[in-house]
Design a protein around this motif. Structure first.
Motif, PDB file in Angstrom:
ATOM      1  N   VAL A  25       0.585  -0.972  -0.299  1.00 40.34           N
ATOM      2  CA  VAL A  25      -0.049  -0.122  -0.161  1.00 40.34           C
ATOM      3  C   VAL A  25       0.587   1.073   0.108  1.00 40.34           C
ATOM      4  CG1 VAL A  25      -1.765   1.562   1.753  1.00 40.34           C
ATOM      5  CG2 VAL A  25      -2.312  -1.006   1.060  1.00 40.34           C
ATOM      6  N   ALA A  26       2.169   1.286   0.803  1.00 46.27           N
ATOM      7  CA  ALA A  26       3.008   2.573   0.925  1.00 46.27           C
ATOM      8  C   ALA A  26       3.972   2.219  -0.360  1.00 46.27           C
ATOM      9  CB  ALA A  26       4.338   2.575   1.748  1.00 46.27           C
ATOM     10  N   ALA A  27       4.176   1.543  -1.348  1.00 49.99           N
ATOM     11  CA  ALA A  27       4.471   1.573  -2.139  1.00 49.99           C
ATOM     12  C   ALA A  27       3.886   2.104  -3.584  1.00 49.99           C
ATOM     13  CB  ALA A  27       5.334   0.562  -2.876  1.00 49.99           C
ATOM     14  N   VAL A  28       2.194   2.012  -3.691  1.00 56.29           N
ATOM     15  CA  VAL A  28       1.811   2.524  -4.033  1.00 56.29           C
ATOM     16  C   VAL A  28       1.546   3.779  -4.780  1.00 56.29           C
ATOM     17  CG1 VAL A  28      -0.948   1.994  -5.223  1.00 56.29           C
ATOM     18  CG2 VAL A  28       0.292   0.120  -5.192  1.00 56.29           C
ATOM     19  N   ARG A  29       0.993   4.068  -3.109  1.00 58.68           N
ATOM     20  CA  ARG A  29       0.646   5.674  -2.667  1.00 58.68           C
ATOM     21  C   ARG A  29       1.975   6.361  -3.449  1.00 58.68           C
ATOM     22  NH1 ARG A  29      -0.764   9.756  -2.004  1.00 58.68           N
ATOM     23  NH2 ARG A  29      -0.828  10.671  -0.947  1.00 58.68           N
ATOM     24  N   ILE A  30       3.159   5.844  -3.078  1.00 56.85           N
ATOM     25  CA  ILE A  30       4.201   6.765  -3.871  1.00 56.85           C
ATOM     26  C   ILE A  30       4.385   6.650  -4.474  1.00 56.85           C
ATOM     27  CG2 ILE A  30       6.755   7.095  -3.415  1.00 56.85           C
ATOM     28  CD1 ILE A  30       6.968   5.533  -0.547  1.00 56.85           C
ATOM     29  N   GLY A  31       3.813   5.510  -5.347  1.00 56.26           N
ATOM     30  CA  GLY A  31       3.894   5.872  -6.775  1.00 56.26           C
ATOM     31  C   GLY A  31       3.190   6.440  -7.303  1.00 56.26           C
ATOM     32  N   LEU A  32       1.483   5.886  -6.892  1.00 58.67           N
ATOM     33  CA  LEU A  32       0.481   7.226  -7.855  1.00 58.67           C
ATOM     34  C   LEU A  32       0.926   8.659  -7.384  1.00 58.67           C
ATOM     35  CD1 LEU A  32      -2.656   5.261  -6.336  1.00 58.67           C
ATOM     36  CD2 LEU A  32      -1.562   5.811  -8.682  1.00 58.67           C
ATOM     37  N   THR A  33       2.008   9.255  -6.128  1.00 55.89           N
ATOM     38  CA  THR A  33       2.091  10.601  -5.685  1.00 55.89           C
ATOM     39  C   THR A  33       3.529  10.627  -7.107  1.00 55.89           C
ATOM     40  OG1 THR A  33       2.047   9.843  -3.782  1.00 55.89           O
ATOM     41  CG2 THR A  33       2.735  11.821  -4.407  1.00 55.89           C
ATOM     42  N   PHE A  34       4.298   9.707  -7.330  1.00 52.69           N
ATOM     43  CA  PHE A  34       5.611  10.056  -8.522  1.00 52.69           C
ATOM     44  C   PHE A  34       5.933   9.461  -9.849  1.00 52.69           C
ATOM     45  CE2 PHE A  34       6.940  10.975  -3.848  1.00 52.69           C
ATOM     46  CZ  PHE A  34       7.371  12.066  -3.793  1.00 52.69           C
ATOM     47  N   SER A  35       3.771   8.812 -10.013  1.00 50.49           N
ATOM     48  CA  SER A  35       3.896   8.916 -11.682  1.00 50.49           C
ATOM     49  C   SER A  35       2.476   8.735 -11.409  1.00 50.49           C
ATOM     50  CB  SER A  35       4.534   7.602 -11.362  1.00 50.49           C
ATOM     51  OG  SER A  35       4.194   6.635 -12.789  1.00 50.49           O
ATOM     52  N   SER A  36       2.102   7.864 -12.593  1.00 50.88           N
ATOM     53  CA  SER A  36       0.699   7.934 -12.685  1.00 50.88           C
ATOM     54  C   SER A  36       0.447   6.464 -12.676  1.00 50.88           C
ATOM     55  CB  SER A  36       1.222   8.249 -15.017  1.00 50.88           C
ATOM     56  OG  SER A  36       1.355   6.644 -15.126  1.00 50.88           O
ATOM     57  N   TYR A  37      -0.776   6.630 -12.804  1.00 54.93           N
ATOM     58  CA  TYR A  37      -2.160   5.522 -12.305  1.00 54.93           C
ATOM     59  C   TYR A  37      -0.913   4.012 -14.164  1.00 54.93           C
ATOM     60  CZ  TYR A  37      -6.092   2.461 -13.258  1.00 54.93           C
ATOM     61  OH  TYR A  37      -6.213   1.191 -13.536  1.00 54.93           O
ATOM     62  N   ASN A  38      -1.253   5.003 -14.628  1.00 59.19           N
ATOM     63  CA  ASN A  38      -1.094   4.110 -16.119  1.00 59.19           C
ATOM     64  C   ASN A  38       0.454   3.185 -15.827  1.00 59.19           C
ATOM     65  OD1 ASN A  38      -3.379   4.471 -17.368  1.00 59.19           O
ATOM     66  ND2 ASN A  38      -2.972   5.798 -18.191  1.00 59.19           N
ATOM     67  N   ARG A  39       1.278   3.989 -15.462  1.00 60.48           N
ATOM     68  CA  ARG A  39       2.328   3.725 -15.224  1.00 60.48           C
ATOM     69  C   ARG A  39       2.045   2.209 -13.606  1.00 60.48           C
ATOM     70  NH1 ARG A  39       8.475   6.381 -15.937  1.00 60.48           N
ATOM     71  NH2 ARG A  39       7.469   5.438 -18.174  1.00 60.48           N
ATOM     72  N   ILE A  40       1.455   2.215 -12.498  1.00 64.66           N
ATOM     73  CA  ILE A  40       1.787   1.454 -11.269  1.00 64.66           C
ATOM     74  C   ILE A  40       1.114   0.300 -12.057  1.00 64.66           C
ATOM     75  CG2 ILE A  40       1.266   2.085  -9.322  1.00 64.66           C
ATOM     76  CD1 ILE A  40       3.250   3.694  -9.617  1.00 64.66           C
ATOM     77  N   ARG A  41      -0.074   0.483 -12.886  1.00 65.86           N
ATOM     78  CA  ARG A  41      -1.530  -0.251 -13.163  1.00 65.86           C
ATOM     79  C   ARG A  41      -0.016  -1.457 -14.249  1.00 65.86           C
ATOM     80  NH1 ARG A  41      -3.366  -0.795 -17.726  1.00 65.86           N
ATOM     81  NH2 ARG A  41      -5.497  -1.933 -17.501  1.00 65.86           N
ATOM     82  N   ASP A  42      -0.163  -0.645 -15.043  1.00 64.84           N
ATOM     83  CA  ASP A  42       1.448  -1.308 -16.142  1.00 64.84           C
ATOM     84  C   ASP A  42       2.274  -2.400 -14.898  1.00 64.84           C
ATOM     85  OD1 ASP A  42      -0.078  -0.542 -17.898  1.00 64.84           O
ATOM     86  OD2 ASP A  42       1.784   1.103 -18.959  1.00 64.84           O
ATOM     87  N   LEU A  43       2.730  -2.153 -13.731  1.00 61.13           N
ATOM     88  CA  LEU A  43       3.383  -2.605 -13.220  1.00 61.13           C
ATOM     89  C   LEU A  43       2.489  -3.449 -12.333  1.00 61.13           C
ATOM     90  CD1 LEU A  43       5.541   0.021 -11.227  1.00 61.13           C
ATOM     91  CD2 LEU A  43       6.668  -1.626 -13.507  1.00 61.13           C
ATOM     92  N   VAL A  44       1.443  -3.927 -12.057  1.00 62.98           N
ATOM     93  CA  VAL A  44       0.729  -4.813 -11.765  1.00 62.98           C
ATOM     94  C   VAL A  44       0.110  -5.816 -12.281  1.00 62.98           C
ATOM     95  CG1 VAL A  44      -1.754  -5.399 -10.635  1.00 62.98           C
ATOM     96  CG2 VAL A  44      -0.037  -3.683 -10.098  1.00 62.98           C
ATOM     97  N   ILE A  45      -0.061  -5.267 -14.153  1.00 61.67           N
ATOM     98  CA  ILE A  45      -1.099  -6.058 -15.468  1.00 61.67           C
ATOM     99  C   ILE A  45       0.505  -7.307 -15.606  1.00 61.67           C
ATOM    100  CG2 ILE A  45      -3.274  -4.483 -15.372  1.00 61.67           C
ATOM    101  CD1 ILE A  45      -1.824  -3.619 -17.637  1.00 61.67           C
ATOM    102  N   ARG A  46       1.763  -7.065 -15.534  1.00 62.56           N
ATOM    103  CA  ARG A  46       2.992  -7.385 -15.096  1.00 62.56           C
ATOM    104  C   ARG A  46       3.174  -8.794 -14.860  1.00 62.56           C
ATOM    105  NH1 ARG A  46       8.050  -3.938 -15.884  1.00 62.56           N
ATOM    106  NH2 ARG A  46       6.797  -2.507 -17.425  1.00 62.56           N
ATOM    107  N   LEU A  47       2.032  -9.027 -14.116  1.00 57.66           N
ATOM    108  CA  LEU A  47       2.229 -10.395 -13.468  1.00 57.66           C
ATOM    109  C   LEU A  47       0.882 -11.514 -14.356  1.00 57.66           C
ATOM    110  CD1 LEU A  47       2.345  -9.185  -9.389  1.00 57.66           C
ATOM    111  CD2 LEU A  47       4.034 -10.531 -11.179  1.00 57.66           C
ATOM    112  N   ASP A  48       0.815 -12.461 -14.354  1.00 52.15           N
ATOM    113  CA  ASP A  48       0.517 -13.540 -15.390  1.00 52.15           C
ATOM    114  C   ASP A  48      -0.776 -14.319 -14.280  1.00 52.15           C
ATOM    115  OD1 ASP A  48      -0.735 -15.084 -17.088  1.00 52.15           O
ATOM    116  OD2 ASP A  48       0.258 -16.489 -16.849  1.00 52.15           O
TER     117      ASP A  48
END
Length: 138
Positions: A25-48
């Motif tokens: 949760v902390a990593a996602v929160r920081i990621g959304l603060t300094f990056s975009s939703y699409n970039r964070i989501r792309d990291l998640v959907i790489r997992l099969d």
């Protein structure tokens, strides 16, 4: 004080899972603060993630993310949905993030995000009163 007493009643595996949820949760929160939703989501959907999660797994993720979100400042519904999607994807379980807007709010625009898996709402509460905008799945 009450929350700390509850923490002491958790088993070791529950404590470790809660710590993992807190980190995600902390990593996602920081990621959304300094990056975009699409970039964070792309990291998640790489997992099969194609399988279905059990009800117990969905409840566990919902509990862990909700508990962690109470500790992480600014952990919005979107933060929680992305963190939950990541946790489910790590175990191979598919999920969708549903985005909607609240109906009849007048001039005020209110958006909300839910985590949906196996046709069940995992995080985000009731969808009633919201207009569906998009589903972002894996």
């Amino acid at each position: 004080m009450r929350n700390w007493s509850r923490l002491r009643t958790l088993s070791r595996p529950e404590m470790l899972f809660l710590a993992h949820c807190l980190a995600v949760v902390a990593a996602v929160r920081i990621g959304l603060t300094f990056s975009s939703y699409n970039r964070i989501r792309d990291l998640v959907i790489r997992l099969d993630a194609r399988g279905a999660a059990s009800v117990a797994d969905l409840r566990r993720v919902a509990w862990g993310v909700a508990a962690a979100a109470r500790i992480v400042p600014g952990a919005s519904c979107l933060t929680q949905a992305l963190a939950g999607q990541y946790l489910l994807a790590r175990q191979g379980s598919a999920s969708n993030i549903r985005i909607g807007i609240e109906r009849d709010t007048g001039a005020e625009f209110r958006a909300h995000a839910w985590l949906i898996s196996s046709n069940q709402i995992v995080l985000g509460g009731s969808i009633a009163g919201f207009a569906h905008l998009a589903d972002h799945g894996q």
